[in-house]
Design an enzyme around this catalytic site. Sequence first.
Site, PDB file in Angstrom:
ATOM      1  N   ARG A   1      43.003  -4.021  -8.365  1.00  0.00           N
ATOM      2  CA  ARG A   1      41.960  -4.032  -7.336  1.00  0.00           C
ATOM      3  C   ARG A   1      42.306  -5.119  -6.322  1.00  0.00           C
ATOM      4  O   ARG A   1      42.153  -6.291  -6.618  1.00  0.00           O
ATOM      5  CB  ARG A   1      40.600  -4.313  -8.016  1.00  0.00           C
ATOM      6  CG  ARG A   1      39.388  -4.053  -7.135  1.00  0.00           C
ATOM      7  CD  ARG A   1      38.139  -4.669  -7.742  1.00  0.00           C
ATOM      8  NE  ARG A   1      38.154  -6.107  -7.587  1.00  0.00           N
ATOM      9  CZ  ARG A   1      37.446  -6.972  -8.330  1.00  0.00           C
ATOM     10  NH1 ARG A   1      36.678  -6.542  -9.303  1.00  0.00           N
ATOM     11  NH2 ARG A   1      37.528  -8.262  -8.105  1.00  0.00           N
TER      12      ARG A   1
ATOM     13  N   HIS B   1      35.028  -6.576  -5.812  1.00  0.00           N
ATOM     14  CA  HIS B   1      34.434  -5.450  -6.548  1.00  0.00           C
ATOM     15  C   HIS B   1      33.621  -4.589  -5.585  1.00  0.00           C
ATOM     16  O   HIS B   1      33.778  -3.383  -5.524  1.00  0.00           O
ATOM     17  CB  HIS B   1      33.543  -5.980  -7.683  1.00  0.00           C
ATOM     18  CG  HIS B   1      32.685  -4.921  -8.277  1.00  0.00           C
ATOM     19  ND1 HIS B   1      33.209  -3.935  -9.080  1.00  0.00           N
ATOM     20  CD2 HIS B   1      31.358  -4.668  -8.161  1.00  0.00           C
ATOM     21  CE1 HIS B   1      32.222  -3.108  -9.438  1.00  0.00           C
ATOM     22  NE2 HIS B   1      31.101  -3.540  -8.895  1.00  0.00           N
TER      23      HIS B   1
ATOM     24  N   TYR C   1      36.734 -16.366  -9.143  1.00  0.00           N
ATOM     25  CA  TYR C   1      37.236 -16.099 -10.500  1.00  0.00           C
ATOM     26  C   TYR C   1      38.664 -15.553 -10.560  1.00  0.00           C
ATOM     27  O   TYR C   1      39.258 -15.485 -11.608  1.00  0.00           O
ATOM     28  CB  TYR C   1      36.283 -15.138 -11.244  1.00  0.00           C
ATOM     29  CG  TYR C   1      36.076 -13.797 -10.537  1.00  0.00           C
ATOM     30  CD1 TYR C   1      37.030 -12.786 -10.631  1.00  0.00           C
ATOM     31  CD2 TYR C   1      34.933 -13.540  -9.788  1.00  0.00           C
ATOM     32  CE1 TYR C   1      36.847 -11.565  -9.995  1.00  0.00           C
ATOM     33  CE2 TYR C   1      34.738 -12.318  -9.143  1.00  0.00           C
ATOM     34  CZ  TYR C   1      35.702 -11.339  -9.260  1.00  0.00           C
ATOM     35  OH  TYR C   1      35.526 -10.142  -8.628  1.00  0.00           O
TER      36      TYR C   1
HETATM   37  C1  LIG Z   1      25.768   0.920 -17.731  1.00  0.00           C
HETATM   38  C2  LIG Z   1      26.072  -0.104 -16.671  1.00  0.00           C
HETATM   39  N1  LIG Z   1      26.238  -1.402 -17.019  1.00  0.00           N
HETATM   40  C3  LIG Z   1      26.522  -2.325 -16.071  1.00  0.00           C
HETATM   41  C4  LIG Z   1      26.617  -1.967 -14.758  1.00  0.00           C
HETATM   42  C5  LIG Z   1      26.926  -3.015 -13.688  1.00  0.00           C
HETATM   43  N2  LIG Z   1      28.292  -2.796 -13.201  1.00  0.00           N
HETATM   44  C6  LIG Z   1      28.526  -2.104 -12.072  1.00  0.00           C
HETATM   45  S1  LIG Z   1      30.142  -1.933 -11.749  1.00  0.00           S
HETATM   46  C7  LIG Z   1      30.578  -2.843 -13.115  1.00  0.00           C
HETATM   47  C8  LIG Z   1      32.032  -3.097 -13.435  1.00  0.00           C
HETATM   48  C9  LIG Z   1      32.774  -1.824 -13.693  1.00  0.00           C
HETATM   49  O1  LIG Z   1      34.134  -2.074 -13.867  1.00  0.00           O
HETATM   50  P1  LIG Z   1      35.138  -0.894 -14.101  1.00  0.00           P
HETATM   51  O2  LIG Z   1      34.571   0.113 -15.035  1.00  0.00           O
HETATM   52  O3  LIG Z   1      36.425  -1.494 -14.494  1.00  0.00           O
HETATM   53  O4  LIG Z   1      35.236  -0.164 -12.693  1.00  0.00           O
HETATM   54  P2  LIG Z   1      35.730  -0.777 -11.305  1.00  0.00           P
HETATM   55  O5  LIG Z   1      34.496  -1.261 -10.605  1.00  0.00           O
HETATM   56  O6  LIG Z   1      36.699  -1.845 -11.596  1.00  0.00           O
HETATM   57  O7  LIG Z   1      36.328   0.367 -10.568  1.00  0.00           O
HETATM   58  C10 LIG Z   1      29.450  -3.260 -13.792  1.00  0.00           C
HETATM   59  C11 LIG Z   1      29.464  -4.072 -15.020  1.00  0.00           C
HETATM   60  C12 LIG Z   1      26.418  -0.602 -14.441  1.00  0.00           C
HETATM   61  N3  LIG Z   1      26.541  -0.143 -13.202  1.00  0.00           N
HETATM   62  N4  LIG Z   1      26.164   0.313 -15.409  1.00  0.00           N
END
Ligand SMILES: Cc1ncc(C[n+]2csc(CCOP(=O)(O)OP(=O)(O)O)c2C)c(N)n1
Length: 366
Positions: free
Chosen positions: A265, A269, A278
């Site tokens: 990435r 985010h 971080y």
């Molecule tokens: C069930 C749930 N828990 C927590 C969140 C908060 N949240 C949103 S995005 C994220 C990180 C996701 O990371 P990843 O699956 O690696 O996808 P990326 O954003 O890196 O594409 C979190 C913890 C959420 N949206 N849904």
Amino acid sequence: MAHRGVAIFMITTTPVIARHSILNPDGTLVKGAKPKVGDQLLLDMLRWMLMSRIYDERAIALQRQGLYGVFSPTLGQEASVVGSAMALDPARDWIVPQYRELMAVVRHGYPLERLAAIGMGRITEATRIPDGVNVLPTQVALAAQLPHATGLAWGLKLQKKDSVVATYIGDGGSSEGDFHEALNLAGVLRAPVVFFLQNNQWAISTPRRSQTATPSFALRAAGYGFPGVEVDGNDVLAVYQVATEAVQRARAGDGPTLIESITYRMSFHNTTDNPSLYEDPTERDEARQRDPIDRVIKHLTLRGLWSEERDGETRASVRAEIDAALESAATFPSPEPSHLFEHVYAELPKRVRRQRAELLGQGTES
Ligand SMILES: Cc1ncc(C[n+]2csc(CCOP(=O)(O)OP(=O)(O)O)c2C)c(N)n1
Ligand SMILES: [Mg+2]
């Protein structure tokens, strides 16, 4: 080791899984690699990747001006998103997205103007996915889309269609229970689904090393009884190849595949995040050396298929297309409070009718 007469074998070495790659970061081909992609297809892939990157820049700029909502860029993951989407046939295959693969769903037929309108908060009309576009809505609740993908694939199989479902998930989302449930059921049913896991090394601020003890996300597929493959997610040719093979397997009735696309990435985010708190900057600098777009440009340049002139023309035509989509998006209607109650039920249940009347100050409808 023996226990009540039963032999128990312990796995003491880490199982190894081959990582597919075709295009080196300097634009040359990996020794012995034979890409099965024609020149025009590769040029189309590059245009989609540029469209993704330029749209990211525009959406971030609009968000900073207060004209766009929270936005998650694809930056760094363009090969992963475009290579996987281009292995699909929009006329019969389906995409069940997460939220970081915008150009995959646009290439599949979801109009960019509608997605942009949603980003601008003009959600009422824009969230309606046009008939015939085989895309499910964006999913922010992590991994909640995966059981839908398995169910959809199972349904298509029961209808004896030759369609395939591709669904996206992140490294973080793969820790959710829904991930396990969806992959397990897909394996049992031999459902025609491709699970495309974008391992971009981050789940907001949680690094990959804190996410799981497994040395490979792809290895998990073995536990569900279907193949798992690792691919260099910054190599569009390799991503396209493994995705095409997975789609072919699914279409032939051989069931699911889990693809771990290993990428990085190269941005925050989303627009609410500040990775400088971080992220080790050297990691980002290293990732830039593996930029998925530069790699294709270097390759096409080496082959005499790309020039500064062509670069300029392509970027200008992409910008014009994005401008037109943004202009049209701004004409979508803004939501009214009453819209909260539309597009879910064919006929509103009594309780919801009562809530609508209360909100709109129309007394108490019974
Ligand atoms: C069930 C749930 N828990 C927590 C969140 C908060 N949240 C949103 S995005 C994220 C990180 C996701 O990371 P990843 O699956 O690696 O996808 P990326 O954003 O890196 O594409 C979190 C913890 C959420 N949206 N849904
Ligand atoms: Mg991630």
